[in-house]
Design a protein around this motif. Structure first.
Motif, PDB file in Angstrom:
ATOM      1  N   ARG A   1       0.840  -1.194   0.000  1.00 56.01           N
ATOM      2  CA  ARG A   1       0.000   0.000   0.000  1.00 56.01           C
ATOM      3  C   ARG A   1       0.874   1.243   0.000  1.00 56.01           C
ATOM      4  N   ASP A   2       0.355   2.269  -0.652  1.00 53.18           N
ATOM      5  CA  ASP A   2       1.071   3.533  -0.781  1.00 53.18           C
ATOM      6  C   ASP A   2       0.494   4.526   0.222  1.00 53.18           C
ATOM      7  N   ASP A   3       1.296   4.910   1.199  1.00 51.69           N
ATOM      8  CA  ASP A   3       0.907   5.950   2.155  1.00 51.69           C
ATOM      9  C   ASP A   3       1.601   7.227   1.693  1.00 51.69           C
ATOM     10  N   ARG A   4       1.008   7.884   0.710  1.00 53.52           N
ATOM     11  CA  ARG A   4       1.619   9.050   0.073  1.00 53.52           C
ATOM     12  C   ARG A   4       1.876  10.164   1.089  1.00 53.52           C
ATOM     13  N   ALA A   5       0.953  10.364   2.021  1.00 50.94           N
ATOM     14  CA  ALA A   5       1.116  11.436   3.005  1.00 50.94           C
ATOM     15  C   ALA A   5       2.364  11.223   3.856  1.00 50.94           C
ATOM     16  N   ALA A   6       2.677   9.965   4.166  1.00 45.14           N
ATOM     17  CA  ALA A   6       3.859   9.654   4.974  1.00 45.14           C
ATOM     18  C   ALA A   6       5.099   9.420   4.111  1.00 45.14           C
TER      19      ALA A   6
ATOM     20  N   GLY B   1       7.943  -4.355   5.704  1.00 46.11           N
ATOM     21  CA  GLY B   1       8.962  -3.691   4.892  1.00 46.11           C
ATOM     22  C   GLY B   1       8.384  -2.429   4.300  1.00 46.11           C
ATOM     23  N   HIS B   2       9.271  -1.523   3.903  1.00 47.21           N
ATOM     24  CA  HIS B   2       8.782  -0.296   3.276  1.00 47.21           C
ATOM     25  C   HIS B   2       9.895   0.396   2.492  1.00 47.21           C
ATOM     26  N   ILE B   3       9.468   1.226   1.576  1.00 40.11           N
ATOM     27  CA  ILE B   3      10.356   2.151   0.878  1.00 40.11           C
ATOM     28  C   ILE B   3       9.942   3.550   1.310  1.00 40.11           C
ATOM     29  N   GLU B   4      10.896   4.319   1.808  1.00 39.66           N
ATOM     30  CA  GLU B   4      10.648   5.721   2.133  1.00 39.66           C
ATOM     31  C   GLU B   4      10.984   6.535   0.890  1.00 39.66           C
ATOM     32  N   TYR B   5      10.096   7.460   0.536  1.00 39.37           N
ATOM     33  CA  TYR B   5      10.298   8.246  -0.678  1.00 39.37           C
ATOM     34  C   TYR B   5       9.724   9.641  -0.496  1.00 39.37           C
ATOM     35  N   PHE B   6      10.048  10.498  -1.446  1.00 36.93           N
ATOM     36  CA  PHE B   6       9.385  11.798  -1.525  1.00 36.93           C
ATOM     37  C   PHE B   6       9.034  12.059  -2.976  1.00 36.93           C
TER      38      PHE B   6
END
Length: 114
Positions: A7-12, A25-30
């Protein structure tokens, strides 16, 4: 890999891999806005108990799929995503050097973000 939901948590600024309600797991992005809009992955993290299950690869693939659906490029700064993209050129178009430069500048200007 078991029933992993991505899932994409765009706000975070996080693309998350979820297994049974737990983020494994996760990918941190901007989102870079200038000189052009782009997704910029910075870190890929998979919980130790879930390593070796293809989670990081699934996250990277989904990041490129999200970008494709939105019609924007990916400018990867995350070492894992850079290597994944090199191994999957058919799914991960090469990043524009100007976008990579702008992404690095944005990151330097916002050290508190990551």
């Amino acid at each position: 890999m078991s029933d992993i939901e991505i899932r994409d948590d765009r706000a975070a600024g996080r693309l998350e891999a979820v297994d049974g309600g737990e983020v494994v797991g996760h990918i941190e992005y901007f989102v870079l806005e200038a000189p052009a809009r782009a997704l910029v992955p910075v870190h890929t993290i998979v919980e130790p108990a879930h390593e070796g299950k293809g989670i990081a690869s699934s996250l990277a693939r989904e990041l490129y799929d999200v970008a494709k659906r939105e019609g924007i490029p990916v400018a990867p700064l995350c070492p894992y995503v850079v290597k994944w993209a090199e191994r999957h050129p058919d799914e991960a178009p090469a990043a524009d050097p100007e976008l990579l430069r702008a992404a690095k500048e944005w990151l330097r200007a916002h050290p508190e973000r990551f």
